[in-house]
Design a protein around this motif. Structure first.
Motif, short mmCIF file in Angstrom:
data_model
loop_
_atom_site.label_atom_id
_atom_site.label_comp_id
_atom_site.label_asym_id
_atom_site.label_seq_id
_atom_site.Cartn_x
_atom_site.Cartn_y
_atom_site.Cartn_z
N VAL A 65 0.74 -1.32 -0.03
CA VAL A 65 -0.08 0.07 -0.25
C VAL A 65 0.99 1.23 -0.15
CG1 VAL A 65 -2.03 -1.05 1.15
CG2 VAL A 65 -0.31 0.16 2.61
N LEU A 66 2.21 1.09 0.21
CA LEU A 66 3.16 2.08 0.22
C LEU A 66 3.67 2.49 -1.17
CD1 LEU A 66 4.78 1.35 3.69
CD2 LEU A 66 2.97 3.03 3.36
N VAL A 67 2.75 2.98 -2.13
CA VAL A 67 3.35 3.11 -3.25
C VAL A 67 3.52 4.65 -3.68
CG1 VAL A 67 2.93 2.73 -5.84
CG2 VAL A 67 2.06 1.33 -4.18
N PRO A 68 4.78 5.33 -3.96
CA PRO A 68 4.83 6.53 -4.20
C PRO A 68 3.87 6.91 -5.63
CG PRO A 68 6.99 5.40 -4.05
CD PRO A 68 6.05 4.40 -4.20
N TRP A 69 3.30 8.19 -5.40
CA TRP A 69 2.40 8.36 -6.49
C TRP A 69 3.12 8.79 -7.71
CZ3 TRP A 69 -2.26 7.85 -7.68
CH2 TRP A 69 -3.04 8.81 -8.61
N GLY A 70 4.28 8.99 -7.74
CA GLY A 70 5.09 9.25 -9.19
C GLY A 70 5.26 7.85 -9.61
N GLN A 71 5.26 6.81 -8.99
CA GLN A 71 5.27 5.61 -9.40
C GLN A 71 4.01 5.01 -10.43
OE1 GLN A 71 6.57 2.31 -6.79
NE2 GLN A 71 5.65 0.77 -8.26
N ILE A 72 2.77 5.67 -10.08
CA ILE A 72 1.75 5.46 -10.67
C ILE A 72 1.26 6.66 -11.53
CG2 ILE A 72 -1.10 5.48 -10.11
CD1 ILE A 72 -0.23 4.28 -7.34
N LEU A 73 1.47 7.80 -11.39
CA LEU A 73 1.34 8.90 -12.11
C LEU A 73 2.34 9.28 -13.13
CD1 LEU A 73 -0.76 11.27 -13.30
CD2 LEU A 73 -0.07 12.76 -11.57
N ARG A 74 2.37 9.30 -14.35
CA ARG A 74 3.82 9.43 -15.24
C ARG A 74 3.47 10.38 -16.29
NH1 ARG A 74 7.45 7.01 -12.76
NH2 ARG A 74 8.71 7.06 -14.39
N LEU A 75 4.72 11.04 -16.59
CA LEU A 75 4.61 12.02 -17.85
C LEU A 75 5.58 11.26 -18.87
CD1 LEU A 75 4.52 15.05 -18.76
CD2 LEU A 75 6.85 15.30 -17.74
#
Length: 163
Positions: free
Chosen positions: A42-52
């Protein structure tokens, strides 16, 4: 999350009623389960999910508008649906976040999420993407005295009115 995971009593802001609080806990448990299934934790950095992404570039982002439904922050980055690999890909949001300091002289900072050009062969195609990903901005020159030392080429375009 799917609507059945959230419950019938959706609260805006802090859940006040007992039913809203139960539904909030239910939604949190469903979100935690979904993260655990997709990422193993559950400890997933948001940047690992939202990408540019642009061309071969793939960078982490923060902020989002799709889930909160608004643009209440400087980093309002809208995303598309899941790409099938557990990532949401930046698709829009604020075009050019800008901060203007009303000092003398005026100071302006801004950033374009990708770069100043849409042409993949241009050096400006992704020249600001790393800044945007790192939540940084560049100086944006406000007047000729600030701009003149940075001009690489100049083209005069003549405008002829039909009137």
């Amino acid at each position: 999350l799917h609507p059945h995971s959230v419950g019938e009593h959706t609260a805006r802001g802090f859940p006040k009623s007992e039913q809203e609080q139960r539904d909030a806990v239910k939604a949190l448990a469903a979100a935690a389960k979904q993260l655990k299934e997709a990422y193993g934790t559950v400890l997933v950095p948001w940047g690992q999910i939202l990408r540019l992404r642009r061309g071969d570039l793939d960078l982490p982002l923060d902020g989002d508008t799709s889930f909160a439904g608004g643009t209440e922050c400087l980093r309002a980055t809208g995303s598309s649906k899941d790409d099938g690999q557990g990532h949401f890909v930046f698709q829009g949001g604020q075009v050019i976040p800008t901060i203007v300091e009303l000092t003398s002289p005026i100071r302006v900072s801004s950033v374009v999420p990708y770069g100043q050009s849409r042409r993949p062969t241009s050096p400006h195609y992704t020249d600001q993407a790393h800044l945007y990903s790192d939540s940084r901005m560049r100086s944006a020159w406000h007047n000729w005295s600030q701009l003149r030392d940075h001009v690489k080429n100049k083209k005069v375009v003549e405008y002829i009115s039909d009137r």
